[in-house]
Design a protein around this motif. Structure first.
Motif, short mmCIF file in Angstrom:
data_model
loop_
_atom_site.label_atom_id
_atom_site.label_comp_id
_atom_site.label_asym_id
_atom_site.label_seq_id
_atom_site.Cartn_x
_atom_site.Cartn_y
_atom_site.Cartn_z
N GLY A 185 0.82 -1.21 0.00
CA GLY A 185 0.00 0.00 0.00
C GLY A 185 0.85 1.26 0.00
O GLY A 185 2.09 1.21 -0.07
N ALA A 186 0.20 2.40 0.07
CA ALA A 186 0.88 3.70 0.01
C ALA A 186 2.00 3.76 1.04
O ALA A 186 1.79 3.45 2.21
N GLY A 187 3.19 4.13 0.59
CA GLY A 187 4.34 4.23 1.47
C GLY A 187 5.16 2.95 1.55
O GLY A 187 6.19 2.92 2.24
N SER A 230 -3.42 4.16 -1.93
CA SER A 230 -3.94 4.46 -0.59
C SER A 230 -5.19 3.61 -0.35
O SER A 230 -5.80 3.07 -1.29
N ILE A 231 -5.57 3.50 0.91
CA ILE A 231 -6.81 2.80 1.26
C ILE A 231 -8.00 3.45 0.54
O ILE A 231 -8.85 2.77 -0.03
N LEU A 270 -4.56 -0.39 6.33
CA LEU A 270 -3.19 -0.13 5.91
C LEU A 270 -2.33 -0.18 7.16
O LEU A 270 -2.62 0.48 8.15
N PHE A 271 -1.27 -1.00 7.14
CA PHE A 271 -0.47 -1.16 8.35
C PHE A 271 1.01 -1.34 8.01
O PHE A 271 1.37 -1.79 6.91
N ILE A 328 -1.66 -3.28 2.53
CA ILE A 328 -3.11 -3.14 2.54
C ILE A 328 -3.72 -4.53 2.69
O ILE A 328 -3.30 -5.47 2.00
N ARG A 329 -4.69 -4.65 3.58
CA ARG A 329 -5.56 -5.82 3.62
C ARG A 329 -6.97 -5.35 3.32
O ARG A 329 -7.43 -4.35 3.88
#
Length: 257
Positions: free
Chosen positions: A133-135, A165-166, A185-186, A247-248
């Motif tokens: 995901g983002a980042g 992004s989410i 997002l984690f 991302i999940r």
């Protein structure tokens, strides 16, 4: 997986097995039931398809890489695997679920992939995925850009990844008719095996598009410079720890769209 990265299945299984090991967490969200037909998109060498089968479900794995599919067939000859591009995958079968781990960020036309997933699902079927995901690998990308710019290469032009992004990804799913039921997002700092050499193995496995047409000695020099720049941020107590962000997501194709 992606058509942009030449996959080495032996390197992937030997040095990057953490991809499948960490992906087992997303299987809890999938919650495969006995007898369910489940499509594994970007199945790699088939480890998570096998986990789905152990749960009693009936997986089918697809991947763009012929080498990955060949390895999956050798490891799990009792399971069906096919070479296919998720951007335009079509099937006459109808699946209870579509699953994907660590693959969707290699597919840079996500709207086409979402359509393929929608068409593969039965009404009421579910989609469960985890990917970058983002980042994601932000420190690595900054180092790649700096080091390659110094030798006249534009890393952005060679970027093989899509890290949304989410908000943008869930909006994309909703635009295709899905009902999103879970999105997260984690951070997942991920230690690499092999100590000092871990970063070179990671660059070999996942970053080949950045080093197209470079000779081995040129790549080795670039790898050393990237490692030098990343060391203050990602080298901890003798281990490289890559700055993953994942991302999940889970979504449902409504029974009555």
């Amino acid at each position: 997986m992606s058509d942009k990265n030449p996959w080495n299945s032996q390197l992937y299984d030997r040095k990057m097995s953490f991809v499948s090991i960490l992906g087992k967490g997303i299987l809890d969200l999938l919650d495969a039931k006995p007898g369910e037909r489940i499509l594994d998109v970007g199945c790699g060498t088939g480890d998570l398809s096998q986990e789905i089968a152990i749960a009693g479900a009936l997986p089918m794995g697809i991947d763009f890489s012929e080498e990955m599919i060949s390895a999956a067939r050798q490891k799990y000859p009792h399971l069906p695997f096919s070479v296919a591009d998720a951007h335009d995958f079509r099937t006459s079968e109808s699946f209870d679920a579509v699953f994907s781990n660590a693959a969707l960020h290699w597919m840079k036309q996500p709207e086409k992939v979402a359509e393929s997933i929608w068409l593969a699902l039965r009404p009421g079927g579910r989609f469960v995925a985890e990917f970058g995901g983002a980042g994601n690998v932000a420190q690595v990308i900054m180092a790649l850009k700096r080091v390659l710019a110094a030798i006249g290469v534009d890393a952005e032009e060679r970027m093989p990844w899509y890290f949304p992004s989410i908000g943008s990804y869930t909006a994309l799913l909703e635009q295709h008719g899905f009902t999103v039921t879970f999105a997260q997002l984690f951070d997942r700092p991920t230690p690499l095996p092999d100590g000092e050499g871990g970063i070179a193995h990671w660059l070999n496995a996942f970053c080949a598009p950045f080093f197209v047409s470079m000779q081995d000695h040129e790549k080795a020099e670039v790898y050393r410079e990237i490692a030098t720049q990343l060391r203050p941020y990602l080298y901890q107590n003798g281990t490289w720890v890559i700055d993953y962000k994942r991302i999940r997501v889970a979504a449902i194709k409504p029974a009555n769209p």
